[in-house]
Enzyme design. Structure first.
Site, mmCIF file in Angstrom:
data_model
loop_
_atom_site.group_PDB
_atom_site.id
_atom_site.type_symbol
_atom_site.label_atom_id
_atom_site.label_comp_id
_atom_site.label_asym_id
_atom_site.label_seq_id
_atom_site.Cartn_x
_atom_site.Cartn_y
_atom_site.Cartn_z
ATOM 1 N N SER A 145 72.505 55.941 40.212
ATOM 2 C CA SER A 145 71.956 57.006 39.381
ATOM 3 C C SER A 145 72.148 58.319 40.098
ATOM 4 O O SER A 145 72.193 58.370 41.335
ATOM 5 C CB SER A 145 70.458 56.772 39.130
ATOM 6 O OG SER A 145 69.837 57.925 38.610
ATOM 7 N N TYR A 158 62.428 55.161 42.892
ATOM 8 C CA TYR A 158 63.672 54.972 42.149
ATOM 9 C C TYR A 158 64.796 55.788 42.790
ATOM 10 O O TYR A 158 65.904 55.280 42.994
ATOM 11 C CB TYR A 158 63.470 55.380 40.690
ATOM 12 C CG TYR A 158 64.654 55.066 39.801
ATOM 13 C CD1 TYR A 158 64.868 53.777 39.335
ATOM 14 C CD2 TYR A 158 65.553 56.060 39.418
ATOM 15 C CE1 TYR A 158 65.946 53.470 38.523
ATOM 16 C CE2 TYR A 158 66.635 55.764 38.600
ATOM 17 C CZ TYR A 158 66.823 54.472 38.157
ATOM 18 O OH TYR A 158 67.902 54.186 37.361
#
Length: 249
Positions: A145, A158
């Site tokens: 990501s 995350y």
């Protein structure tokens, strides 16, 4: 490299991006082991859609957050197709926790996110290597990501897990060369994915508006990058950011 007839294992296959990746690989003539966690009806429908289009595909339910589930998916691909040539690690877990709310990101949530997004992919690669080597090598593509490049995502855990996944891919590229090539795709904000569905509307709009193109990432662009890495003969250890111009290095 021509990947027609090759066998790909794709985790997170029933998600918005995972499904796009499966369809893109199917168009290249790849045989698919579509791995999913809980979406039984969706997985069966997608498998039937690919079969109707002439793709040899199976849907495999497995909890790839642990070694037992990883072994299940690899054995299923081996039993169905006789081997594995491509491993795409798209499955991930997130929760929307503001960076400033350290109390909300407790030890259990931190561990679960890190374990699922970073430790599990390492264990999956470790277990898959003998299968890939038996076929003379292969390709591994991780999906991280842009949160791994920027201090901004659904949570600190995350972001850290995805930064770690990018570096894990680079380290594995060194460890597994020259027979196995390892690369990473780092998408920005995408519409219609489970990850995005967990974001607040404010977070979604802020992320979209902070990109140069002022729009979400086209999932087909990300899927095409995965296919490129599956086909490459000369790219390894790279992380390709696809984020509508949000992160510039």
């Amino acid at each position: 490299m021509d990947i027609s007839g090759k066998v790909a294992v794709v985790t997170g296959a029933t998600g918005g991006l995972g499904w796009d990746i499966c369809r893109s690989l199917a168009r290249e003539g790849v045989k698919l082991c579509m791995v999913y966690g809980t979406s039984v009806d969706k997985a069966e429908a997608q498998q039937q859609e690919l079969a109707a289009a002439g793709c040899d595909a199976i849907a495999v339910q497995a909890d790839i957050g642990n070694q037992q589930g990883i072994d299940v998916m690899l054995k299923a691909a081996e039993d169905a197709f006789g081997g594995i040539d491509i491993l795409v690690l798209d499955a991930a877990y997130n929760e929307s926790i503001p960076f400033r709310d350290l109390d909300a990101l407790d030890a259990d949530k931190w561990s679960h996110i890190i374990d699922f997004n970073l430790t599990a992919p390492y264990l999956a690669v470790r277990a898959a290597v003998p299968y890939l080597q038996k076929r003379g090598g292969g390709r591994i593509v991780t999906v991280s990501s842009v949160g791994g490049n920027l201090p901004a995502s659904s949570s600190i855990a995350y972001s850290v897990s995805k930064a770690g996944l990018q570096h894990l891919s680079r380290c594995l590229a060194v460890a597994l060369a020259p027979d196995i090539l390892v690369n990473d795709v780092a998408p920005g904000l995408m519409a219609g994915t489970r990850m995005t569905g967990k974001l607040t509307e404010e977070h979604f709009n802020r992320s979209k508006d902070s990109s140069a193109l002022k729009k979400t990432v086209d999932r087909d662009d990300v899927a095409a990058a995965v296919v490129m890495f599956a086909k490459t003969d000369s790219i390894t250890g790279q992380s390709l950011v696809i984020d509508s111009g949000r992160c510039f290095k």
